[in-house]
Design an enzyme around this catalytic site. Structure first.
Site, PDB file in Angstrom:
ATOM      1  N   ALA A 196      51.079  49.697 -69.286  1.00 32.59           N
ATOM      2  CA  ALA A 196      50.131  49.697 -68.486  1.00 32.59           C
ATOM      3  C   ALA A 196      50.533  48.310 -67.527  1.00 32.59           C
ATOM      4  CB  ALA A 196      48.732  49.446 -68.559  1.00 32.59           C
ATOM      5  N   GLY A 205      50.248  50.897 -73.454  1.00 30.15           N
ATOM      6  CA  GLY A 205      49.530  52.309 -72.589  1.00 30.15           C
ATOM      7  C   GLY A 205      51.466  52.806 -72.643  1.00 30.15           C
ATOM      8  N   GLU A 207      50.808  54.773 -75.982  1.00 24.05           N
ATOM      9  CA  GLU A 207      50.025  55.660 -76.188  1.00 24.05           C
ATOM     10  C   GLU A 207      50.401  56.838 -75.072  1.00 24.05           C
ATOM     11  OE1 GLU A 207      47.507  52.579 -73.808  1.00 24.05           O
ATOM     12  OE2 GLU A 207      46.054  53.927 -75.149  1.00 24.05           O
ATOM     13  N   GLU A 215      46.655  45.023 -76.545  1.00 21.18           N
ATOM     14  CA  GLU A 215      45.423  45.426 -75.268  1.00 21.18           C
ATOM     15  C   GLU A 215      44.218  44.112 -75.627  1.00 21.18           C
ATOM     16  OE1 GLU A 215      46.669  47.962 -76.451  1.00 21.18           O
ATOM     17  OE2 GLU A 215      46.738  49.609 -74.699  1.00 21.18           O
TER      18      GLU A 215
HETATM   19  N1  CAA Z   1      52.488  45.063 -67.160  1.00 27.35           N
HETATM   20  C1  CAA Z   1      53.308  44.628 -65.918  1.00 27.35           C
HETATM   21  N2  CAA Z   1      54.603  44.148 -65.879  1.00 27.35           N
HETATM   22  C2  CAA Z   1      55.228  43.947 -66.920  1.00 27.35           C
HETATM   23  C3  CAA Z   1      54.359  44.223 -68.251  1.00 27.35           C
HETATM   24  C4  CAA Z   1      53.454  44.787 -68.084  1.00 27.35           C
HETATM   25  N3  CAA Z   1      52.214  45.587 -69.153  1.00 27.35           N
HETATM   26  N4  CAA Z   1      55.018  44.205 -69.331  1.00 27.35           N
HETATM   27  C5  CAA Z   1      56.047  43.258 -69.053  1.00 27.35           C
HETATM   28  N5  CAA Z   1      56.243  42.653 -67.805  1.00 27.35           N
HETATM   29  C6  CAA Z   1      56.942  42.121 -66.671  1.00 27.35           C
HETATM   30  C7  CAA Z   1      56.693  40.795 -66.916  1.00 27.35           C
HETATM   31  O1  CAA Z   1      55.679  39.914 -67.027  1.00 27.35           O
HETATM   32  C8  CAA Z   1      57.984  40.232 -66.824  1.00 27.35           C
HETATM   33  O2  CAA Z   1      58.428  39.939 -64.998  1.00 27.35           O
HETATM   34  P1  CAA Z   1      58.631  38.711 -63.809  1.00 27.35           P
HETATM   35  O3  CAA Z   1      60.030  38.687 -64.831  1.00 27.35           O
HETATM   36  O4  CAA Z   1      58.448  38.902 -62.614  1.00 27.35           O
HETATM   37  O5  CAA Z   1      57.752  37.924 -64.913  1.00 27.35           O
HETATM   38  C9  CAA Z   1      59.498  41.232 -67.138  1.00 27.35           C
HETATM   39  O6  CAA Z   1      58.848  42.083 -67.277  1.00 27.35           O
HETATM   40  C10 CAA Z   1      60.217  41.490 -68.239  1.00 27.35           C
HETATM   41  O7  CAA Z   1      59.043  40.961 -68.892  1.00 27.35           O
HETATM   42  P2  CAA Z   1      59.193  39.220 -70.229  1.00 27.35           P
HETATM   43  O8  CAA Z   1      59.479  37.649 -69.453  1.00 27.35           O
HETATM   44  O9  CAA Z   1      57.599  39.242 -70.809  1.00 27.35           O
HETATM   45  O10 CAA Z   1      60.275  39.886 -71.487  1.00 27.35           O
HETATM   46  P3  CAA Z   1      60.294  39.521 -72.428  1.00 27.35           P
HETATM   47  O11 CAA Z   1      61.269  39.789 -73.575  1.00 27.35           O
HETATM   48  O12 CAA Z   1      59.917  37.923 -73.092  1.00 27.35           O
HETATM   49  O13 CAA Z   1      59.045  39.814 -74.093  1.00 27.35           O
HETATM   50  C11 CAA Z   1      57.154  42.052 -74.329  1.00 27.35           C
HETATM   51  C12 CAA Z   1      58.436  41.115 -73.754  1.00 27.35           C
HETATM   52  C13 CAA Z   1      56.727  40.836 -75.644  1.00 27.35           C
HETATM   53  C14 CAA Z   1      56.911  43.046 -74.134  1.00 27.35           C
HETATM   54  C15 CAA Z   1      56.470  41.275 -73.448  1.00 27.35           C
HETATM   55  O14 CAA Z   1      56.718  41.194 -71.804  1.00 27.35           O
HETATM   56  C16 CAA Z   1      54.714  42.214 -72.676  1.00 27.35           C
HETATM   57  O15 CAA Z   1      54.128  40.656 -73.671  1.00 27.35           O
HETATM   58  N6  CAA Z   1      54.508  42.792 -72.033  1.00 27.35           N
HETATM   59  C17 CAA Z   1      53.401  43.094 -71.808  1.00 27.35           C
HETATM   60  C18 CAA Z   1      52.625  43.809 -73.334  1.00 27.35           C
HETATM   61  C19 CAA Z   1      51.305  44.718 -73.135  1.00 27.35           C
HETATM   62  O16 CAA Z   1      50.341  43.765 -73.400  1.00 27.35           O
HETATM   63  N7  CAA Z   1      50.767  46.064 -72.923  1.00 27.35           N
HETATM   64  C20 CAA Z   1      50.022  46.401 -72.928  1.00 27.35           C
HETATM   65  C21 CAA Z   1      49.846  46.213 -71.295  1.00 27.35           C
HETATM   66  S1  CAA Z   1      47.634  46.933 -71.201  1.00 27.35           S
HETATM   67  C22 CAA Z   1      47.428  48.256 -71.220  1.00 27.35           C
HETATM   68  O17 CAA Z   1      48.730  49.114 -71.728  1.00 27.35           O
HETATM   69  C23 CAA Z   1      45.905  49.402 -71.400  1.00 27.35           C
HETATM   70  C24 CAA Z   1      46.779  50.782 -71.812  1.00 27.35           C
HETATM   71  O18 CAA Z   1      45.861  51.330 -72.660  1.00 27.35           O
HETATM   72  C25 CAA Z   1      47.341  51.713 -70.838  1.00 27.35           C
END
Ligand code: CAA
Length: 261
Positions: free
Chosen positions: A69, A112, A115, A135
């Site tokens: 998400a 998500g 999911e 999460e």
């Molecule tokens: N939401 C918003 N933006 C996101 C995102 C997310 N879930 N995941 C990545 N991005 C964005 C980053 O903020 C970044 O944006 P900027 O360039 O503006 O800074 C861009 O995408 C590229 O990401 P990274 O620089 O972090 O890329 P990376 O290769 O270094 O890392 C990753 C990749 C490990 C996937 C890392 O991006 C990450 O950990 N993302 C979040 C994963 C996460 O926590 N997901 C769960 C979300 S909560 C949820 O999903 C609730 C539910 O149950 C529905």
């Protein structure tokens, strides 16, 4: 009505009967913001209703199926807002699609993203795919089925490990654990998923929908109720032209010509 273009997904029909929906927010690793979800629901609902479509494939990019998400969109929301709007309820529209669906996962399927993939009927993965429910690292828990669908796919201990540690698993382990049906070399993944979708689309749509409905019903039922439902749906298919055609074609040693009726 399908739109001519969407802001957050790319829609194509790569083979007869097959719709391919590609998540396309590359700068955010396909984070599932509300607008992306609206596009996905709009297009998938269209294909679900279309008589021409027998299978829907959902995929992302080489780097990410979807990184979850949209954290930036959610970060400052308050309880009253997420509760009264019932945030994520609309994701149920994806799980409610009656046409068979395949998730083709390359790269990250996190939160998500994992999911969403689990809402599809079949998950196939590229060999570099990574799955996780991170999460817990954000001070929350999965909100779109990660605590419910994951345990049914991989069992309690493995689901707990993923939800409590936030650790990712790779494609090979996802296949071994039963989350994923098949793993292909990353560069072949989408072609292989479309090939599988073509095969499904070549069957009787009415029988495919019945199979999907019945398999999914097993989530909600005891064995006895499930077996009874299965038998009754099996019986009901004798009211279709496709059952007559399918069995006649077998007896006459020819290919069946499905009318989807
Ligand atoms: N939401 C918003 N933006 C996101 C995102 C997310 N879930 N995941 C990545 N991005 C964005 C980053 O903020 C970044 O944006 P900027 O360039 O503006 O800074 C861009 O995408 C590229 O990401 P990274 O620089 O972090 O890329 P990376 O290769 O270094 O890392 C990753 C990749 C490990 C996937 C890392 O991006 C990450 O950990 N993302 C979040 C994963 C996460 O926590 N997901 C769960 C979300 S909560 C949820 O999903 C609730 C539910 O149950 C529905």
């Amino acid at each position: 009505e399908l739109k001519t273009s969407y802001d957050n997904i790319i829609v194509s029909t790569p083979a007869p009967g097959v719709a391919l929906l590609q998540l396309n927010r590359p700068k955010a690793l396909n984070a599932l913001c509300d607008a992306l979800l609206d596009d996905l629901i709009h297009a998938s609902t269209h294909f679900d209703k279309s008589e021409e479509c027998g299978c829907i494939v959902i995929t992302g990019s080489d780097k990410a199926f979807a990184a979850g998400a949209d954290i930036k969109e959610m970060a400052t929301r308050e309880f009253a807002e997420v509760y009264s709007q019932n945030m994520f309820k609309q994701w149920g529209s994806i799980a409610a699609i009656e046409t068979p669906t395949i998730a083709a996962v390359n790269g990250f399927a996190l939160g998500g993203g994992c999911e969403l993939a689990m809402m599809c009927d079949i998950m196939v993965a590229g060999d570099k795919a990574k799955f996780g429910q991170p999460e817990i690292n954000l001070g929350v828990i999965p909100g779109c089925g990660g605590t419910q669908r994951l345990i049914r796919a991989v069992g309690k201990s493995k689901a707990m490990e993923m939800c409590l540690t936030g650790n990712m698993i790779d494609a090979e382990r996802a296949e071994r654990d039963g989350l994923v049906a098949r793993v292909y070399p990353a560069e072949e993944l989408v072609d292989q998923a479309v090939k599988m979708a073509s095969k499904i689309a070549s069957k009787s749509q009415i029988a495919c929908k019945a199979a999907k409905e019945t398999v999914n019903a097993s989530y909600e039922m005891s064995m006895e109720e499930g077996l009874r439902l299965e038998r009754r749906i099996f019986h009901s298919l004798f009211a279709t032209k496709d059952q007559k055609e399918g069995m006649a074609a077998f007896v006459e040693k020819r290919d069946a010509k499905w009318e989807h009726k």
